[in-house]
Design an enzyme around this catalytic site. Structure first.
Site, PDB file in Angstrom:
ATOM      1  N   MET A  16      31.898  42.680  42.617  1.00 18.78           N
ATOM      2  CA  MET A  16      32.473  41.496  41.959  1.00 18.78           C
ATOM      3  C   MET A  16      33.906  41.302  42.409  1.00 18.78           C
ATOM      4  O   MET A  16      34.637  42.266  42.578  1.00 18.78           O
ATOM      5  CB  MET A  16      32.448  41.695  40.437  1.00 18.78           C
ATOM      6  CG  MET A  16      31.048  41.844  39.878  1.00 18.78           C
ATOM      7  SD  MET A  16      30.178  40.280  39.792  1.00 18.78           S
ATOM      8  CE  MET A  16      28.503  40.817  40.004  1.00 18.78           C
ATOM      9  N   CYS A  17      34.284  40.123  42.572  1.00 19.09           N
ATOM     10  CA  CYS A  17      35.626  39.827  43.117  1.00 19.09           C
ATOM     11  C   CYS A  17      36.739  40.451  42.270  1.00 19.09           C
ATOM     12  O   CYS A  17      36.507  40.860  41.136  1.00 19.09           O
ATOM     13  CB  CYS A  17      35.873  38.323  43.156  1.00 19.09           C
ATOM     14  SG  CYS A  17      34.508  37.358  43.789  1.00 19.09           S
ATOM     15  N   ARG A  18      37.884  40.506  42.811  1.00 23.77           N
ATOM     16  CA  ARG A  18      39.100  40.910  42.091  1.00 23.77           C
ATOM     17  C   ARG A  18      40.074  39.746  42.163  1.00 23.77           C
ATOM     18  O   ARG A  18      40.196  39.123  43.220  1.00 23.77           O
ATOM     19  CB  ARG A  18      39.754  42.142  42.752  1.00 23.77           C
ATOM     20  CG  ARG A  18      38.813  43.328  43.013  1.00 23.77           C
ATOM     21  CD  ARG A  18      38.557  44.157  41.776  1.00 23.77           C
ATOM     22  NE  ARG A  18      37.621  43.528  40.873  1.00 23.77           N
ATOM     23  CZ  ARG A  18      37.289  44.014  39.666  1.00 23.77           C
ATOM     24  NH1 ARG A  18      37.832  45.136  39.244  1.00 23.77           N
ATOM     25  NH2 ARG A  18      36.431  43.394  38.897  1.00 23.77           N
ATOM     26  N   VAL A  59      40.230  38.277  46.007  1.00 25.47           N
ATOM     27  CA  VAL A  59      39.423  38.783  47.119  1.00 25.47           C
ATOM     28  C   VAL A  59      37.972  38.706  46.656  1.00 25.47           C
ATOM     29  O   VAL A  59      37.670  38.971  45.498  1.00 25.47           O
ATOM     30  CB  VAL A  59      39.824  40.217  47.541  1.00 25.47           C
ATOM     31  CG1 VAL A  59      41.194  40.205  48.192  1.00 25.47           C
ATOM     32  CG2 VAL A  59      39.802  41.188  46.367  1.00 25.47           C
ATOM     33  N   ASN A 110      35.812  35.603  38.515  1.00 25.72           N
ATOM     34  CA  ASN A 110      35.362  36.948  38.854  1.00 25.72           C
ATOM     35  C   ASN A 110      34.102  37.196  38.025  1.00 25.72           C
ATOM     36  O   ASN A 110      34.174  37.267  36.806  1.00 25.72           O
ATOM     37  CB  ASN A 110      36.478  37.947  38.510  1.00 25.72           C
ATOM     38  CG  ASN A 110      35.998  39.370  38.381  1.00 25.72           C
ATOM     39  OD1 ASN A 110      36.527  40.125  37.580  1.00 25.72           O
ATOM     40  ND2 ASN A 110      35.011  39.739  39.148  1.00 25.72           N
TER      41      ASN A 110
END
Ligand code: GLN
Length: 248
Positions: A1-3, A88, A115
């Site tokens: 999962m994105c940050r 990201v 996110n």
């Protein structure tokens, strides 16, 4: 999962904010500590939005890992700003890997990031998407859950709904339509930031003059606190409020 992260406060360089800390967003792209819900690294793109002068942000988005872009490292060293939203990306399986799928999504003074994941995508989102103007659906940044979430938040902002309510209502309606979704949203206009902790990690570090909201703390130093799940944070550089998200 994105940050992802958002910062409001005295000007800092993008490098100080995104690259230098021991557990910076750069490091979180290849060695995140808390990837609950799947994914191991955040290598499917990145984006940075900031406010160089005045109310309109600029963005730098790429579909490659942030560590593989020497240009952004150079720009970051010489770019100072007092308001940033950056992310990201670890693409959910099956979703497009293109520059425009990387947060921040933007319109006017707004920057937005998600996110998490919408469960049952795309079928669970058909009823909510059907309420949006057709033009918005035809011009989504990308065919991803995050881009649709932005369209849902943006629709409310355009109608004059306050940012905290726009985020809270979107989380509530999407969670009802797609149970089990992870909906950590970030929204800023460079002056106020709104963040939901809804299924994913979120940490906060506030000083008298700044606020930093981030998926993971940037260091082991004091000052960081975890935002409990089911909370909505609304902050300016000098003011912070937290409330429960309805029905989370
Ligand atoms: N599901 C979104 C995407 O694929 C966000 C991914 C994430 O949080 N990892 O872009």
């Amino acid at each position: 999962m994105c940050r992802h992260l958002a910062y409001l406060g005295p000007p800092v360089t993008l490098r100080e904010l995104l690259f230098d800390p021991p557990h910076s967003l750069l490091r979180q792209s290849w060695a995140p500590r808390d990837m609950r819900g799947g994914g191991t690294i955040n290598a499917d793109g990145f984006g940075i939005g900031w406010y160089p002068d005045g109310p309109t942000p600029v963005r730098y988005r790429r579909a490659q890992p942030i560590w593989s872009d020497p240009t952004i490292a150079e720009l970051a060293a010489v770019t100072s700003t007092g308001a940033v939203l950056a992310a990201v990306r670890s693409a959910t399986v099956g979703m497009a890997i293109v520059d425009t799928a990387a947060a921040p999504f933007a319109e006017g003074r707004w920057l937005f990031s998600h996110n998490g994941v919408v469960r049952g995508w795309p079928d669970t989102m058909v009823p909510l998407a059907a309420e949006l103007p057709v033009r918005d659906l035809l011009t989504l940044d990308a065919t991803t859950d995050s881009a649709l979430l932005w369209a849902l938040v943006r629709d409310r902002l355009r109608a004059g709904v306050a940012p905290a309510r726009a985020v809270a209502e979107t989380v509530t309606s999407v969670a009802a339509a797609a149970p089990g979704s992870r909906l950590n949203l970030l929204l800023t206009d460079g002056h106020t930031v709104v963040a939901s902790a809804a299924g994913h990690a979120l940490s906060l570090r506030a000083t008298p003059a700044s606020v930093l909201l981030a998926s993971e703390p940037h260091d082991d130093g004091p000052g960081w606190r975890a935002v409990p799940d089911g909370q909505l944070v609304q902050a300016t550089a000098t003011d912070l409020r937290q409330q429960a998200l309805a029905a989370w």
